[in-house]
Design a protein around this motif. Structure first.
Motif, PDB file in Angstrom:
ATOM      1  N   GLY A   1     -11.714 118.694  -7.612  1.00 56.61           N
ATOM      2  CA  GLY A   1     -12.337 120.003  -7.665  1.00 56.61           C
ATOM      3  C   GLY A   1     -13.220 120.122  -8.900  1.00 56.61           C
ATOM      4  N   SER A   2     -13.898 121.244  -8.995  1.00 53.14           N
ATOM      5  CA  SER A   2     -14.808 121.451 -10.126  1.00 53.14           C
ATOM      6  C   SER A   2     -14.096 122.055 -11.333  1.00 53.14           C
ATOM      7  CB  SER A   2     -15.968 122.369  -9.705  1.00 53.14           C
ATOM      8  OG  SER A   2     -15.475 123.604  -9.214  1.00 53.14           O
ATOM      9  N   GLY A   3     -12.921 122.641 -11.111  1.00 55.17           N
ATOM     10  CA  GLY A   3     -12.215 123.269 -12.215  1.00 55.17           C
ATOM     11  C   GLY A   3     -11.126 122.384 -12.775  1.00 55.17           C
ATOM     12  N   GLY A   4     -10.208 122.986 -13.517  1.00 55.04           N
ATOM     13  CA  GLY A   4      -9.102 122.243 -14.079  1.00 55.04           C
ATOM     14  C   GLY A   4      -7.873 122.349 -13.199  1.00 55.04           C
ATOM     15  N   TYR A   5      -6.724 122.068 -13.799  1.00 60.55           N
ATOM     16  CA  TYR A   5      -5.471 122.206 -13.050  1.00 60.55           C
ATOM     17  C   TYR A   5      -5.291 123.670 -12.648  1.00 60.55           C
ATOM     18  CZ  TYR A   5      -4.062 117.552 -14.690  1.00 60.55           C
ATOM     19  OH  TYR A   5      -3.979 116.204 -14.933  1.00 60.55           O
ATOM     20  N   PRO A   6      -4.918 123.943 -11.399  1.00 58.98           N
ATOM     21  CA  PRO A   6      -4.790 125.333 -10.941  1.00 58.98           C
ATOM     22  C   PRO A   6      -3.468 125.982 -11.321  1.00 58.98           C
ATOM     23  CG  PRO A   6      -4.341 123.850  -9.129  1.00 58.98           C
ATOM     24  CD  PRO A   6      -4.738 122.981 -10.295  1.00 58.98           C
TER      25      PRO A   6
END
Length: 229
Positions: free
Chosen positions: A88-93
């Motif tokens: 994904g484009s973000g970090g850990y959810p």
């Protein structure tokens, strides 16, 4: 109890690899020993590794703006986690925290990408893992938004029973401290205690410190609207 190599080689993601390829993968990763309550990564941290629990248990949680904890998943030994976050484009959810003393094996993203290039079938296994995670979250959302606490607890107990039909007098092991049961049910320990008491007063269950005795299986199943697996 299975040893470290047995647990890692049985991970669904890597079962199809040859023994030689599995050894290469496992030596490319590294292990973390975590004390109870220790954090492996925080929500929003850069997603750098695929992880698997070798021993102990990890919980994946998110926090509300007021600091209330929402338990998303308990990860047992022999299961992987954080696959989806790597692409994904973000970090850990979510935040990963040790429920008890635990050992976690982590495979860095670069090694995983290289592995996927050489073994495309692992990509299919990862898709299956991400799909299962999506179903888990969808079920969690439905439970938290459309179910009363009594129904959530009944669902939890029927899930712990592990089968469609529960017999009168059957003992169900909770399998974890009651504060974690409360978190799995999306409520607080005090509310959970009151809910246990209400179900006891209604003659549905009898509660012990680590177990629940089912007195009226039909009413428990009706409360959960249990469909089995």
């Amino acid at each position: 109890m299975p040893d470290r190599s047995e647990i890692l080689q049985n991970l669904p993601l890597f079962r199809m690899l040859s023994d030689e390829d599995r050894r290469m993968v496992f030596t490319s990763g590294h292990e973390h020993s975590l004390a109870k309550g220790e954090i492996l990564f925080h929500e929003g941290d850069p997603a750098e590794s695929l992880c698997a629990v070798v021993s102990g248990r990890m919980k994946l949680v998110r926090y509300s703006p007021r600091g209330k904890e929402l338990l998303l998943h308990l990860v047992p030994a022999g299961a992987s986690f954080a696959e989806a976050a790597l692409f994904g484009s973000g970090g850990y959810p979510a935040t990963a925290e040790a429920v008890e003393p635990s050992t976690v094996w982590c495979l860095p993203r670069a090694q995983l990408v290289s592995l996927l290039r050489n073994h495309p079938e692992i990509g299919m296994a990862m898709i299956g893992s991400v799909s299962a995670w999506t179903r888990t979250l969808a079920g969690k959302l439905e439970m938290l938004t459309q179910r009363r606490v009594e129904e959530r607890l009944a669902l939890f107990l029927m899930g712990r029973a592990g089968r469609r039909q529960v017999e009168p007098g059957e003992i169900i092991e909770l399998g974890q401290p009651k504060h974690l049961v409360a978190a799995e049910c999306g409520t607080g320990p005090e509310v959970l205690s009151r809910t246990f008491k209400r179900l006891e007063e209604d003659g549905i269950i009898q509660t012990g410190s680590t177990t629940v005795k089912v007195l009226d299986p039909k009413r428990l199943a009706d409360l959960a609207e249990w469909l089995g697996s």
